[in-house]
Design an enzyme around this catalytic site. Sequence first.
Site, PDB file in Angstrom:
ATOM      1  N   CYS A  22     -32.598  99.117  21.906  1.00 30.82           N
ATOM      2  CA  CYS A  22     -31.392  98.089  21.377  1.00 30.82           C
ATOM      3  C   CYS A  22     -31.059  97.425  22.539  1.00 30.82           C
ATOM      4  CB  CYS A  22     -30.453  98.969  20.788  1.00 30.82           C
ATOM      5  SG  CYS A  22     -28.770  98.359  21.046  1.00 30.82           S
TER       6      CYS A  22
ATOM      7  N   CYS B 201     -27.410  98.173  23.877  1.00 28.72           N
ATOM      8  CA  CYS B 201     -27.229  99.694  24.074  1.00 28.72           C
ATOM      9  C   CYS B 201     -26.817 100.313  25.353  1.00 28.72           C
ATOM     10  CB  CYS B 201     -28.122 100.756  23.114  1.00 28.72           C
ATOM     11  SG  CYS B 201     -28.061 100.480  21.351  1.00 28.72           S
TER      12      CYS B 201
END
Length: 138
Positions: free
Chosen positions: A48, A51
């Site tokens: 991600c 993230c």
Amino acid sequence: MFRRQMIGALAGAALLAGLSANVFAADWVEPFPVKGKVTVVDFGAEWCASCPEMEALMKKLQKDYGDRAAFVTVDIDKYPGIDDKYLITSMPTQMFYDVHGEPIWVHTGALDEATLRERADILIEAAEKEKAEAAAKK
């Protein structure tokens, strides 16, 4: 109204948990919500893009808040099926729990520090008010 929708979604997640519980390691215990503390959980993954920033922010906030709240990061790839259990459809996703472990808010996408602090502070203030009211009744 949002809280009712959120709790309804989590009830559905509980049904899914029965379907996906067998993929969790038998000795793994979910580190959230932390008993007796406001808890913010950030679900993410290594792949991600935003993230890592959220994880760094969660660590910073844990350091800043100390024992007043718990900030937990969960990598969904390390726990197959956890995304199904909590109905996580994209990363990052944050779940906010009150001091009783009740889910209050869910947010999908990266959150800025000010918003994370604001929501955590609201839950901490509510817990402190409840504690003071309980003490006054004694």
